[in-house]
Structures are given as structure tokens and as C-alpha cells.
Design a protein around this motif. Structure first.
Motif, PDB file in Angstrom:
ATOM      1  N   ILE A  77       0.832  -1.209   0.000  1.00  0.00           N
ATOM      2  CA  ILE A  77       0.000   0.000   0.000  1.00  0.00           C
ATOM      3  C   ILE A  77       0.865   1.257   0.000  1.00  0.00           C
ATOM      4  CG2 ILE A  77      -1.700   1.303   1.331  1.00  0.00           C
ATOM      5  CD1 ILE A  77      -2.748  -1.412   2.360  1.00  0.00           C
ATOM      6  N   VAL A  78       1.907   1.259   0.816  1.00  0.00           N
ATOM      7  CA  VAL A  78       2.800   2.418   0.856  1.00  0.00           C
ATOM      8  C   VAL A  78       3.487   2.606  -0.487  1.00  0.00           C
ATOM      9  CG1 VAL A  78       4.921   3.335   1.881  1.00  0.00           C
ATOM     10  CG2 VAL A  78       3.170   2.322   3.343  1.00  0.00           C
ATOM     11  N   GLY A  79       3.907   1.511  -1.104  1.00  0.00           N
ATOM     12  CA  GLY A  79       4.545   1.613  -2.407  1.00  0.00           C
ATOM     13  C   GLY A  79       3.620   2.210  -3.455  1.00  0.00           C
ATOM     14  N   ALA A  80       2.358   1.765  -3.447  1.00  0.00           N
ATOM     15  CA  ALA A  80       1.390   2.298  -4.414  1.00  0.00           C
ATOM     16  C   ALA A  80       1.085   3.756  -4.137  1.00  0.00           C
ATOM     17  CB  ALA A  80       0.109   1.466  -4.361  1.00  0.00           C
ATOM     18  N   ALA A  81       0.945   4.105  -2.870  1.00  0.00           N
ATOM     19  CA  ALA A  81       0.624   5.491  -2.509  1.00  0.00           C
ATOM     20  C   ALA A  81       1.785   6.424  -2.847  1.00  0.00           C
ATOM     21  CB  ALA A  81       0.293   5.577  -1.021  1.00  0.00           C
ATOM     22  N   THR A  82       3.001   5.949  -2.650  1.00  0.00           N
ATOM     23  CA  THR A  82       4.175   6.773  -2.954  1.00  0.00           C
ATOM     24  C   THR A  82       4.328   6.985  -4.454  1.00  0.00           C
ATOM     25  OG1 THR A  82       5.285   5.930  -0.972  1.00  0.00           O
ATOM     26  CG2 THR A  82       6.658   6.976  -2.638  1.00  0.00           C
ATOM     27  N   ALA A  83       4.063   5.935  -5.232  1.00  0.00           N
ATOM     28  CA  ALA A  83       4.248   6.019  -6.679  1.00  0.00           C
ATOM     29  C   ALA A  83       3.143   6.814  -7.367  1.00  0.00           C
ATOM     30  CB  ALA A  83       4.325   4.610  -7.272  1.00  0.00           C
ATOM     31  N   ARG A  84       1.922   6.702  -6.863  1.00  0.00           N
ATOM     32  CA  ARG A  84       0.774   7.274  -7.571  1.00  0.00           C
ATOM     33  C   ARG A  84       0.238   8.559  -6.950  1.00  0.00           C
ATOM     34  NH1 ARG A  84      -0.453   5.354 -12.704  1.00  0.00           N
ATOM     35  NH2 ARG A  84      -0.266   3.078 -12.758  1.00  0.00           N
ATOM     36  N   GLY A  85       0.279   8.629  -5.631  1.00  0.00           N
ATOM     37  CA  GLY A  85      -0.412   9.733  -4.979  1.00  0.00           C
ATOM     38  C   GLY A  85       0.519  10.735  -4.348  1.00  0.00           C
ATOM     39  N   PHE A  86       0.665  11.897  -4.964  1.00  0.00           N
ATOM     40  CA  PHE A  86       1.477  12.955  -4.378  1.00  0.00           C
ATOM     41  C   PHE A  86       0.769  13.481  -3.134  1.00  0.00           C
ATOM     42  CE2 PHE A  86       2.497  17.482  -3.903  1.00  0.00           C
ATOM     43  CZ  PHE A  86       3.867  17.395  -3.739  1.00  0.00           C
ATOM     44  N   GLY A  87       1.432  13.359  -1.992  1.00  0.00           N
ATOM     45  CA  GLY A  87       0.821  13.814  -0.750  1.00  0.00           C
ATOM     46  C   GLY A  87      -0.132  12.825  -0.122  1.00  0.00           C
ATOM     47  N   ALA A  88      -0.249  11.611  -0.687  1.00  0.00           N
ATOM     48  CA  ALA A  88      -1.138  10.602  -0.113  1.00  0.00           C
ATOM     49  C   ALA A  88      -0.579  10.133   1.229  1.00  0.00           C
ATOM     50  CB  ALA A  88      -1.292   9.422  -1.065  1.00  0.00           C
ATOM     51  N   ARG A  89      -1.479   9.864   2.172  1.00  0.00           N
ATOM     52  CA  ARG A  89      -1.074   9.445   3.515  1.00  0.00           C
ATOM     53  C   ARG A  89      -1.674   8.076   3.833  1.00  0.00           C
ATOM     54  NH1 ARG A  89      -3.178  14.515   6.731  1.00  0.00           N
ATOM     55  NH2 ARG A  89      -4.695  14.449   5.030  1.00  0.00           N
ATOM     56  N   ALA A  94      -6.095  10.210  -0.265  1.00  0.00           N
ATOM     57  CA  ALA A  94      -5.463  10.566  -1.533  1.00  0.00           C
ATOM     58  C   ALA A  94      -6.416  11.405  -2.358  1.00  0.00           C
ATOM     59  CB  ALA A  94      -5.059   9.306  -2.302  1.00  0.00           C
ATOM     60  N   SER A  95      -5.895  11.963  -3.424  1.00  0.00           N
ATOM     61  CA  SER A  95      -6.737  12.749  -4.323  1.00  0.00           C
ATOM     62  C   SER A  95      -7.691  11.840  -5.081  1.00  0.00           C
ATOM     63  CB  SER A  95      -5.871  13.541  -5.306  1.00  0.00           C
ATOM     64  OG  SER A  95      -5.239  12.660  -6.218  1.00  0.00           O
ATOM     65  N   TYR A 126      -8.120   5.528  -7.131  1.00  0.00           N
ATOM     66  CA  TYR A 126      -8.390   4.227  -7.758  1.00  0.00           C
ATOM     67  C   TYR A 126      -7.114   3.571  -8.264  1.00  0.00           C
ATOM     68  CZ  TYR A 126     -13.333   5.382  -7.486  1.00  0.00           C
ATOM     69  OH  TYR A 126     -14.596   5.705  -7.022  1.00  0.00           O
ATOM     70  N   GLN A 127      -6.157   4.368  -8.713  1.00  0.00           N
ATOM     71  CA  GLN A 127      -4.876   3.815  -9.147  1.00  0.00           C
ATOM     72  C   GLN A 127      -4.116   3.214  -7.972  1.00  0.00           C
ATOM     73  OE1 GLN A 127      -3.255   7.399 -10.882  1.00  0.00           O
ATOM     74  NE2 GLN A 127      -3.916   6.827 -12.952  1.00  0.00           N
ATOM     75  N   ILE A 128      -4.172   3.890  -6.827  1.00  0.00           N
ATOM     76  CA  ILE A 128      -3.515   3.361  -5.624  1.00  0.00           C
ATOM     77  C   ILE A 128      -4.142   2.040  -5.226  1.00  0.00           C
ATOM     78  CG2 ILE A 128      -3.183   3.771  -3.151  1.00  0.00           C
ATOM     79  CD1 ILE A 128      -2.907   6.744  -3.811  1.00  0.00           C
ATOM     80  N   ARG A 129      -5.460   1.968  -5.280  1.00  0.00           N
ATOM     81  CA  ARG A 129      -6.148   0.717  -4.935  1.00  0.00           C
ATOM     82  C   ARG A 129      -5.712  -0.426  -5.849  1.00  0.00           C
ATOM     83  NH1 ARG A 129     -12.136   0.023  -6.855  1.00  0.00           N
ATOM     84  NH2 ARG A 129     -10.881  -0.125  -8.753  1.00  0.00           N
ATOM     85  N   ASP A 130      -5.747  -0.189  -7.161  1.00  0.00           N
ATOM     86  CA  ASP A 130      -5.408  -1.247  -8.119  1.00  0.00           C
ATOM     87  C   ASP A 130      -3.947  -1.663  -8.006  1.00  0.00           C
ATOM     88  OD1 ASP A 130      -8.018  -1.036  -8.963  1.00  0.00           O
ATOM     89  OD2 ASP A 130      -7.553   0.167 -10.738  1.00  0.00           O
ATOM     90  N   ASP A 131      -3.053  -0.692  -7.862  1.00  0.00           N
ATOM     91  CA  ASP A 131      -1.623  -1.005  -7.779  1.00  0.00           C
ATOM     92  C   ASP A 131      -1.291  -1.782  -6.504  1.00  0.00           C
ATOM     93  OD1 ASP A 131      -1.391   0.321 -10.137  1.00  0.00           O
ATOM     94  OD2 ASP A 131      -0.207   1.996  -9.372  1.00  0.00           O
TER      95      ASP A 131
END
Length: 226
Positions: free
Chosen positions: A135-147, A160-161, A166-171
Motif C-alpha cells: 500500500i505504501v509503495g502504491a501510494a508513494t508512486a501514484r499519490g502525491f501527498g497521499a497518507r 489521496a486525491s 483508484y490507481q492506488i487501490r489497483d496497484d
């Protein structure tokens, strides 16, 4: 001429005397100049005082301030995964849910309880750390500022934005894949997106309900040995 001073004295004595403010009135006026306990002025004044006190404490004893900051980080961090904990989410959630451009991504693991029970708590902790990493990997790669936050157990949330949610979820689901824990026991993760935490949770429960008895989605399959 002698009557003039007498008349002036009489006029002065007949003029109304100006009342001098008493000490109690002065105290009341001084108190009214300060913000009362009700209203924004008092809140602002208290906040300024607290910040001033922190600055003074930092100047006098910086080690004490650093110790306080360390305690604050520990109080808001999940010790198993290193991500923010439920306490931190409770603080961030009101402003996030009030922002129309923010979404809540909620995750949990399928068959985690069964795996934790049959393979042991050490393996369960390993699964939680693997889940956090995906989850952290997906949030870091896809979501700028995601926590990322761990709510407890096998539940995680991401703020996240709406563009990247949805990209974070799928990744994250793809990165975790499907883990073979034993004969007939596979663990994967599921995520849903909502405007609020309650909305994401309702969607997650509905999604897990529809997947019961259905084949697992095609994902990377890995065998995990307890």
C-alpha cells in the motif's frame, strides 16, 4: 470686591462633583479588555500563548522539545508497520472528508484471520508488513501527498486525491498479489474508494460479500511458508 471670592466659592461648592472611578470599576474595565473564555478571541489568545510558551521552552531546553516531538511521533505511529495509526487518522479525517477532492481508500486482507490462526501470529505480522509495503509503495508512486494509516488488525486507509485513489487501490492489490498460505488457504487484499471512511467501509463489505464463493481474481501467486 470682597463678595466676589465668596460668590465664586459658593458656585464651586454648588457645582456637581465628578465621580472618580473606583478601583473595582478599573479592574472590571481592565478585565473587559481581555478576551473572555467564550469566543474566538480567547481561543486565538490561548493559541498564541501556547506557541510562545513552546518557543521559550525550546530556547531554554531544546532537548525537552525534541523529547516531546519524539513522544508525539510515537503516539501517532503504528509500531508494527511504521505508518500512521488510527489516532493520526482520527485527527486527519475531518478535514479530509470535508475536502471534495480527497478520497478515502480502505483496504483489508481476505482470509487474514484464517491465516493468522492456522499459521501463527508471527506469520500474521509478516502478512501485515507485506500488506503495508504494497500500500505504501502504491501510494508513494501514484499519490502525491497521499497518507497511509493502519486502523488496526488488517485494515489500512489511504487519504489521496480523487485522481489517484483508484490507481492506488489497483496497484496495491496487484503488488500484494495472492499468497498461498497452505492447502486451500490463499490471502489477498481488497480495496474500495469512498468520499468518507464510512462510505468506503460500506463499499468494502459489499465487495467482499459478492466475492464469497467466487474464484479469486487473477493476480501474482506466491507461496508463503510460515
Amino acid at each position: 470686591m470682597r463678595g466676589a471670592p465668596a460668590a465664586a466659592a459658593a458656585a464651586k461648592s454648588s457645582a456637581p462633583a465628578t465621580a472618580k472611578p473606583s478601583s473595582s470599576r478599573k479592574t472590571a474595565a481592565a478585565r473587559s479588555a481581555w478576551p473572555s473564555g467564550k469566543g474566538k478571541g480567547y481561543v486565538f489568545g490561548s493559541e498564541v500563548f501556547r506557541r510562545l510558551r513552546r518557543l521559550i521552552a525550546g530556547a531554554i531546553c531544546p532537548e525537552l522539545v525534541e523529547q516531546r516531538n519524539t513522544f508525539e511521533r510515537l503516539a501517532n505511529t503504528d509500531p508494527l508497520t511504521g505508518v500512521a495509526n488510527r489516532r493520526a487518522l482520527d485527527r486527519a479525517l475531518p478535514s479530509a472528508e470535508a475536502d471534495p477532492h480527497v478520497r478515502v481508500v480502505l483496504f483489508d486482507a481476505d482470509n487474514f484471520r484464517e491465516a493468522n490462526k492456522s499459521c501463527g501470529h508471527a506469520t500474521g505480522d509478516q502478512l501485515i508488513r507485506m500488506m503495508s509495503g504494497a500500500i505504501v509503495g502504491a501510494a508513494t508512486a501514484r499519490g502525491f501527498g497521499a497518507r497511509v494509516f493502519r486502523l488496526g488488525g488488517d485494515e489500512f486507509a489511504v487519504l489521496a486525491s480523487e485522481v489517484s485513489a483508484y490507481q492506488i487501490r489497483d496497484d496495491a492489490e496487484a503488488a500484494f498479489g495472492t499468497l498461498i498460505m497452505g492447502p486451500g488457504l490463499r490471502v489477498s487484499i481488497s480495496g474500495t474508494v469512498g468520499r468518507t471512511l464510512a462510505e468506503a467501509d460500506a463499499a468494502l463489505q459489499a465487495r467482499k460479500g459478492t466475492r464469497k464463493g467466487s474464484p479469486a481474481p487473477e493476480r501474482t501467486v506466491r507461496e508463503v511458508k510460515p
